[in-house]
Design a protein around this motif. Sequence first.
Motif, PDB file in Angstrom:
ATOM      1  N   TRP A 385       0.835  -1.209   0.000  1.00  0.00           N
ATOM      2  CA  TRP A 385       0.000   0.000   0.000  1.00  0.00           C
ATOM      3  C   TRP A 385       0.865   1.252   0.000  1.00  0.00           C
ATOM      4  CZ3 TRP A 385      -4.088  -1.408   4.296  1.00  0.00           C
ATOM      5  CH2 TRP A 385      -4.884  -2.480   3.808  1.00  0.00           C
ATOM      6  N   ARG A 386       0.312   2.323  -0.561  1.00  0.00           N
ATOM      7  CA  ARG A 386       0.975   3.657  -0.522  1.00  0.00           C
ATOM      8  C   ARG A 386       1.184   4.102   0.930  1.00  0.00           C
ATOM      9  NH1 ARG A 386       4.461   7.265  -2.455  1.00  0.00           N
ATOM     10  NH2 ARG A 386       3.756   9.430  -2.206  1.00  0.00           N
ATOM     11  N   LYS A 387       0.215   3.797   1.764  1.00  0.00           N
ATOM     12  CA  LYS A 387       0.307   4.177   3.172  1.00  0.00           C
ATOM     13  C   LYS A 387       1.559   3.584   3.815  1.00  0.00           C
ATOM     14  CE  LYS A 387      -2.184   3.367   7.542  1.00  0.00           C
ATOM     15  NZ  LYS A 387      -3.405   2.788   8.122  1.00  0.00           N
ATOM     16  N   TYR A 388       1.830   2.324   3.518  1.00  0.00           N
ATOM     17  CA  TYR A 388       3.003   1.651   4.083  1.00  0.00           C
ATOM     18  C   TYR A 388       4.304   2.273   3.570  1.00  0.00           C
ATOM     19  CZ  TYR A 388       6.163  -2.112   5.453  1.00  0.00           C
ATOM     20  OH  TYR A 388       7.187  -2.822   5.989  1.00  0.00           O
ATOM     21  N   HIS A 389       4.321   2.576   2.267  1.00  0.00           N
ATOM     22  CA  HIS A 389       5.535   3.156   1.673  1.00  0.00           C
ATOM     23  C   HIS A 389       5.845   4.526   2.265  1.00  0.00           C
ATOM     24  CE1 HIS A 389       4.587   0.510  -2.080  1.00  0.00           C
ATOM     25  NE2 HIS A 389       5.197  -0.182  -1.124  1.00  0.00           N
ATOM     26  N   VAL A 390       4.810   5.342   2.478  1.00  0.00           N
ATOM     27  CA  VAL A 390       5.027   6.682   3.058  1.00  0.00           C
ATOM     28  C   VAL A 390       5.534   6.569   4.498  1.00  0.00           C
ATOM     29  CG1 VAL A 390       3.918   8.830   3.774  1.00  0.00           C
ATOM     30  CG2 VAL A 390       3.373   7.823   1.546  1.00  0.00           C
ATOM     31  N   LEU A 391       4.927   5.671   5.274  1.00  0.00           N
ATOM     32  CA  LEU A 391       5.378   5.469   6.656  1.00  0.00           C
ATOM     33  C   LEU A 391       6.829   4.998   6.674  1.00  0.00           C
ATOM     34  CD1 LEU A 391       2.277   3.712   8.266  1.00  0.00           C
ATOM     35  CD2 LEU A 391       3.066   6.063   8.657  1.00  0.00           C
ATOM     36  N   GLN A 392       7.160   4.055   5.783  1.00  0.00           N
ATOM     37  CA  GLN A 392       8.528   3.522   5.712  1.00  0.00           C
ATOM     38  C   GLN A 392       9.532   4.622   5.375  1.00  0.00           C
ATOM     39  OE1 GLN A 392       9.430   0.766   2.458  1.00  0.00           O
ATOM     40  NE2 GLN A 392      10.318  -0.639   3.968  1.00  0.00           N
ATOM     41  N   ALA A 393       9.173   5.503   4.404  1.00  0.00           N
ATOM     42  CA  ALA A 393      10.068   6.596   3.999  1.00  0.00           C
ATOM     43  C   ALA A 393      10.257   7.601   5.128  1.00  0.00           C
ATOM     44  CB  ALA A 393       9.516   7.291   2.754  1.00  0.00           C
ATOM     45  N   LEU A 394       9.175   7.930   5.828  1.00  0.00           N
ATOM     46  CA  LEU A 394       9.271   8.886   6.941  1.00  0.00           C
ATOM     47  C   LEU A 394      10.188   8.366   8.048  1.00  0.00           C
ATOM     48  CD1 LEU A 394       5.558  10.086   7.205  1.00  0.00           C
ATOM     49  CD2 LEU A 394       7.533  11.493   6.562  1.00  0.00           C
ATOM     50  N   LEU A 395      10.074   7.092   8.348  1.00  0.00           N
ATOM     51  CA  LEU A 395      10.886   6.515   9.422  1.00  0.00           C
ATOM     52  C   LEU A 395      12.345   6.345   9.010  1.00  0.00           C
ATOM     53  CD1 LEU A 395       8.305   3.854  10.635  1.00  0.00           C
ATOM     54  CD2 LEU A 395       9.069   5.858  11.929  1.00  0.00           C
ATOM     55  N   GLN A 396      12.582   6.109   7.727  1.00  0.00           N
ATOM     56  CA  GLN A 396      13.967   5.973   7.256  1.00  0.00           C
ATOM     57  C   GLN A 396      14.687   7.316   7.205  1.00  0.00           C
ATOM     58  OE1 GLN A 396      13.569   3.974   3.476  1.00  0.00           O
ATOM     59  NE2 GLN A 396      13.575   1.927   4.380  1.00  0.00           N
ATOM     60  N   ASP A 397      13.957   8.378   6.844  1.00  0.00           N
ATOM     61  CA  ASP A 397      14.585   9.686   6.623  1.00  0.00           C
ATOM     62  C   ASP A 397      14.589  10.569   7.863  1.00  0.00           C
ATOM     63  OD1 ASP A 397      14.939   8.894   4.044  1.00  0.00           O
ATOM     64  OD2 ASP A 397      13.231   9.993   3.231  1.00  0.00           O
ATOM     65  N   ASN A 398      13.989  10.137   8.956  1.00  0.00           N
ATOM     66  CA  ASN A 398      13.938  10.961  10.171  1.00  0.00           C
ATOM     67  C   ASN A 398      14.387  10.130  11.358  1.00  0.00           C
ATOM     68  OD1 ASN A 398      12.381  13.673   9.426  1.00  0.00           O
ATOM     69  ND2 ASN A 398      11.421  11.982   8.304  1.00  0.00           N
TER      70      ASN A 398
END
Length: 479
Positions: A385-398
């Motif tokens: 899901w897009r939701k999962y990808h956005v959460l994953q990106a936020l946690l990786q970049d912050n």
Amino acid sequence: MITFSTAFYVTKELTKEKLIELAFEWINGSPHYGFNDINWNGEDLYEQKCEKQKFSLIQSNDKKILAIRLENIDDDNILWTNDFVYEECDVNNMLLVRLAHDAVDKESVVPRRYNRPRLMKTILKLGYGAEDNNLLISDREILITENNLELAENIINGKSKYLLPVVYVTKRFMDNDTILNTKELAKDLAGTAHVVVEENTEVTTKLKELTNGINPFNGAVHIYYSDKVGTRVIPDEFSKANAFRFKIVNAVCRRLSLVKVKDKYTWGTIRYQKLLERYRHDEKKNQELDDLHEEILKLKEKEYNELVEGMREELDEKETEINELRSKVESYEYALKNIKKEQEGNVMFNCREEEFFEGEIKDMILKLLLIEKTKMDDDPNQIGWRKYHVLQALLQDNEIIGTGEKLKTELKEILSKVDRITAQDRKKLKELGFVRKEHKHNKLYFHGDGRYFIPIGKTPSDFRAADNAASTAINTIIC
């Protein structure tokens, strides 16, 4: 990589407005740039972009420094950066010019040859070069004759100081000439160095006596730098005019490109100061920081007086207030530091809640996002899901800063004690941000907020459920 760098004086006639006018004529009139007639309305920070170019203009906070930058990616995928930094001074104004080039990708081949920025050539051609001590900055050579031997003597003996290097050219004894085209050399080094040429070898002979024989001679060229580190270039019998000229030009430009530029003239410093000013203005933090500074000084003075008078208990309370103020200052500094990142793709939220310690709200959000993502990790459908990808990106970049975890550990260590909390423990709680209101000795409030308090027992029997009390307090205050 810095390819070319120079700084020279310009006349008062070259105003900031005139410099911008010349810059716009250069850019708007070039067929190589894709801007659609850029113009400036006087704003302190101005930028325009097109497919392969970017034009930026910044004024310093005191309006005395103007910085212009043109970035251009050429057909060979090389990024060329032209910097012009102009400063208004008391006598003559100053203009710093820098050219840098960098490969955009691994396949790009960085060239060794380059052309000086056209805007710089235009400024000197129009006669805006000013006096550098007693030498005019221009694209013309300066002739040394029997009538101005003192000028040459002072240059050779280091008695005269110049902003630009001096390229001193002598004539050969065999034909009273030089293989150099000194007029072209002066054009090549305009704004970069002064080109001084002896009229004949008779001048050389007379200068030998005046300089105790340290003067260059017989076709040699000596480059006198402002730091008195000189270089003598002697043509050999196989030297050709253009090759010898290029050798001298490259020696000067290579030396100047290694000279460190003052921070106030660098693009990064000017841009950072402007962004910092804008942030302070928009957020109205500047005055608040000044007020906090004054308040801290007053509290320190009062702290000293109370120490002398022996008011120990009140002194501890003031120390807590000072720590709270320091925490606020650190919070503001942390916010200002984030401005420098300027990363594309940042997501910002407004929050009316005051941050009690560095990174509190950001860490809280990241932890909640981590919980949500963890729930989805084992579901093969949800991980697409897009939701999962956005959460994953936020946690990786912050990154989670973790100040709250440190507070949690220290708070649990104090509140979990089964015996009475000591005076030292109470002082530590104050340092962590807990304050007492209206002399209620059995309640401490987190940063003075009435919504968050922890009970402090009066007798050892009150601590039989110490672990439960610690857990409740930590869950109330820390995510």
